[in-house]
Enzyme design. Structure first.
Site, PDB file in Angstrom:
ATOM      1  N   LYS A  59       4.439 -14.117  -0.542  1.00  0.00           N
ATOM      2  CA  LYS A  59       5.566 -13.170  -1.306  1.00  0.00           C
ATOM      3  C   LYS A  59       6.960 -13.774  -1.017  1.00  0.00           C
ATOM      4  O   LYS A  59       7.816 -12.907  -0.300  1.00  0.00           O
ATOM      5  CB  LYS A  59       5.281 -11.823  -0.849  1.00  0.00           C
ATOM      6  CG  LYS A  59       4.155 -11.161  -1.065  1.00  0.00           C
ATOM      7  CD  LYS A  59       4.060 -10.729  -2.330  1.00  0.00           C
ATOM      8  CE  LYS A  59       5.030  -9.529  -2.602  1.00  0.00           C
ATOM      9  NZ  LYS A  59       4.841  -8.941  -3.998  1.00  0.00           N
ATOM     10  N   ASP A 106     -11.674 -10.705   1.417  1.00  0.00           N
ATOM     11  CA  ASP A 106     -12.556  -9.299   1.080  1.00  0.00           C
ATOM     12  C   ASP A 106     -12.708  -9.235  -0.384  1.00  0.00           C
ATOM     13  O   ASP A 106     -13.842  -8.897  -0.768  1.00  0.00           O
ATOM     14  CB  ASP A 106     -12.235  -8.283   1.940  1.00  0.00           C
ATOM     15  CG  ASP A 106     -12.644  -8.218   3.473  1.00  0.00           C
ATOM     16  OD1 ASP A 106     -13.324  -9.436   3.776  1.00  0.00           O
ATOM     17  OD2 ASP A 106     -12.482  -7.386   4.102  1.00  0.00           O
ATOM     18  N   ASP A 150       0.483 -10.653  -4.752  1.00  0.00           N
ATOM     19  CA  ASP A 150       0.013  -9.610  -5.551  1.00  0.00           C
ATOM     20  C   ASP A 150      -0.687 -10.123  -6.981  1.00  0.00           C
ATOM     21  O   ASP A 150      -1.669  -9.420  -7.436  1.00  0.00           O
ATOM     22  CB  ASP A 150       1.077  -8.634  -5.774  1.00  0.00           C
ATOM     23  CG  ASP A 150       2.595  -9.064  -6.149  1.00  0.00           C
ATOM     24  OD1 ASP A 150       2.629 -10.612  -5.931  1.00  0.00           O
ATOM     25  OD2 ASP A 150       3.197  -8.512  -6.761  1.00  0.00           O
ATOM     26  N   ASP A 182      -6.584 -11.760   4.746  1.00  0.00           N
ATOM     27  CA  ASP A 182      -7.568 -10.758   4.915  1.00  0.00           C
ATOM     28  C   ASP A 182      -7.959 -10.005   3.908  1.00  0.00           C
ATOM     29  O   ASP A 182      -9.216  -9.871   3.732  1.00  0.00           O
ATOM     30  CB  ASP A 182      -6.910  -9.985   6.385  1.00  0.00           C
ATOM     31  CG  ASP A 182      -7.916  -9.042   7.061  1.00  0.00           C
ATOM     32  OD1 ASP A 182      -9.078  -9.170   6.742  1.00  0.00           O
ATOM     33  OD2 ASP A 182      -7.387  -8.327   7.724  1.00  0.00           O
ATOM     34  N   TYR A 202      -0.263 -10.334  12.379  1.00  0.00           N
ATOM     35  CA  TYR A 202      -1.187  -9.559  13.409  1.00  0.00           C
ATOM     36  C   TYR A 202      -0.989 -10.107  14.839  1.00  0.00           C
ATOM     37  O   TYR A 202      -1.602  -9.477  15.709  1.00  0.00           O
ATOM     38  CB  TYR A 202      -2.542 -10.261  13.016  1.00  0.00           C
ATOM     39  CG  TYR A 202      -3.364  -9.447  11.570  1.00  0.00           C
ATOM     40  CD1 TYR A 202      -2.527  -8.483  11.065  1.00  0.00           C
ATOM     41  CD2 TYR A 202      -4.193 -10.284  11.153  1.00  0.00           C
ATOM     42  CE1 TYR A 202      -3.208  -7.864  10.006  1.00  0.00           C
ATOM     43  CE2 TYR A 202      -4.785  -9.391   9.904  1.00  0.00           C
ATOM     44  CZ  TYR A 202      -4.279  -8.238   9.355  1.00  0.00           C
ATOM     45  OH  TYR A 202      -4.657  -8.014   8.334  1.00  0.00           O
TER      46      TYR A 202
END
Ligand code: NAD
Length: 369
Positions: A193, A254, A226, A250, A142
């Site tokens: 990852k 959630d 994942d 992020d 970001y």
């Protein structure tokens, strides 16, 4: 010794409504537990824009830097949708996070038994769930440069964002996660990852370094993000503390939040480096926004904001027992069937108002002493 200091920034929409109930809880701890705070209040978001023409005045920023902890309600609302990007209410919150360098975002996902039916997952998968996601908040994709949308000089365009992490950025958030784990179930699962991203390889190496050199007493595991997402919905109770980067955090936080039901129940903390006092820079806020659809109707659930104060008690003021007292009071109220409208299901009785929920929590607190 001087009282610890708290800056309260109620903000916009339901922010002031839920914060009034938190103020009553703070007063309760002062009166009944001898835990007194020097509380000051100021403007943020649209409320600050209306008064100062900016979503966070410099003087408010200075106060936030000086206090022991900041407690924020919510910012934003339709009234401010057409403002220039630079003065939008959210910019006030972003400025606080950036200038206080709040690099560790703590998002607990805790399922109160009384609300286990609210989850989209089976009751036995979520009942008693208590996990903590630590998301790196100030770096990663970001913020990384280069970024932008560019012409490819062949009539097309391409978009670029850069995932960039330094050793120190990874180590400091890893330390935050290990410290938390020591106060909880003593387990950290780090997610990245590393199979396809160099930044993921570095992440894994640096988290492992911190573990081997400083936190061998804590159990550490690694998981590809994942798979982490799958495991979170398959059997979330396998986790204690999850630490991950800004982007994966992020998404995963959630996802984990929704395991537990309503947005009106979710607190958060954003922590930075220790100050001179030894306390970390800290901002506590509910996960939800300003909820313009219910503003001013007495419908807002104040629990997310009240639980954010419980996090402040635990992480800024070293009052873990008092934080637990407050969390247990909330649990008791829910077990008694007291519900704001967002916690109602078909067939439930009449919802209580924001203030009535505050009353019930104060009564439950009274019953603990
Ligand atoms: P929201 O979280 O404000 O609301 C989403 C839904 O959840 C709404 O139906 C709302 O009524 C409900 N809800 C939220 N909190 C509740 C509570 N405490 N009790 C009962 N119901 C609750 O998200 P949104 O509608 O997408 O955004 C509204 C505004 O809030 C926007 O301006 C957005 O930018 C802003 N926002 C701010 C923050 C923040 O301050 N940290 C976070 C998210 C959104």
């Amino acid at each position: 010794m001087a009282n610890p200091t708290l800056l309260i920034l109620p903000g916009d929409g339901i922010g002031p409504e839920v914060m009034s109930e938190v103020t009553r809880v703070i007063d309760w701890f002062g009166a009944k537990r001898g835990l007194k705070f020097d509380v000051s209040e100021d403007l943020v978001g649209g409320a600050a824009y209306d008064t100062h023409g900016v979503p966070l005045a410099d003087a408010t920023m200075d106060k936030a830097q000086a206090v022991d902890a900041v407690l924020l309600g919510a910012v934003g609302g339709p009234k401010y949708d057409d403002l220039d990007f630079s003065v939008k209410p959210e910019r006030g919150l972003l400025r606080l996070r950036k200038e206080m360098d709040l690099f560790a975002n703590l998002r607990p996902a805790q399922c109160f038994d009384a609300l286990a039916d609210f989850s989209s997952l089976k009751k036995d998968v979520v009942a008693g769930l208590d996990i903590m996601i630590v998301r790196e908040l100030t770096s990663g994709v970001y913020f990384g440069e280069p970024r932008g949308i560019f012409d490819d000089n062949e009539g097309g365009r391409f978009g670029v964002n850069t995932q960039r992490y330094t050793t120190e950025e990874i180590r400091r958030v890893a330390r935050a996660a290990f410290e938390l784990a020591r106060r909880r179930g003593n387990k950290v699962c780090s997610m990245e990852k590393a199979n396809v991203m160099e930044s993921g390889i570095l992440w894994r190496e640096e988290v492992t370094w911190v573990h081997e050199n400083e936190y061998q007493d804590v159990e550490l595991s690694h998981m590809y993000a994942d798979n982490g997402a799958m495991q979170l919905v398959r059997w979330p109770k396998q986790f204690d503390v999850i630490v991950t980067d800004n982007l994966f955090g992020d998404v995963l936080s959630d996802c984990a939040a929704m395991l537990t039901g309503s947005l009106g129940m979710l607190p958060s903390a954003s922590l930075g480096a220790p100050m001179e006092s030894g306390r970390p820079k800290a901002l506590y806020e509910p996960v939800h926004g300003s909820a313009p659809d219910i503003t001013g109707q007495g419908k807002a659930n104040p629990i997310a904001c009240i639980l954010s104060f419980a996090m402040a008690l635990r992480y800024s003021f070293d009052q873990g027992d008092e934080a637990t007292r407050l969390e247990k009071a909330v649990e008791q109220v829910l077990a008694d069937g007291v519900r704001t409208a967002d916690l109602m299901q078909k067939g439930d009785g009449k919802p209580v108002s924001t203030t009535q929920m505050g009353d019930a929590i104060l009564a439950a607190l009274d019953a603990t002493i």
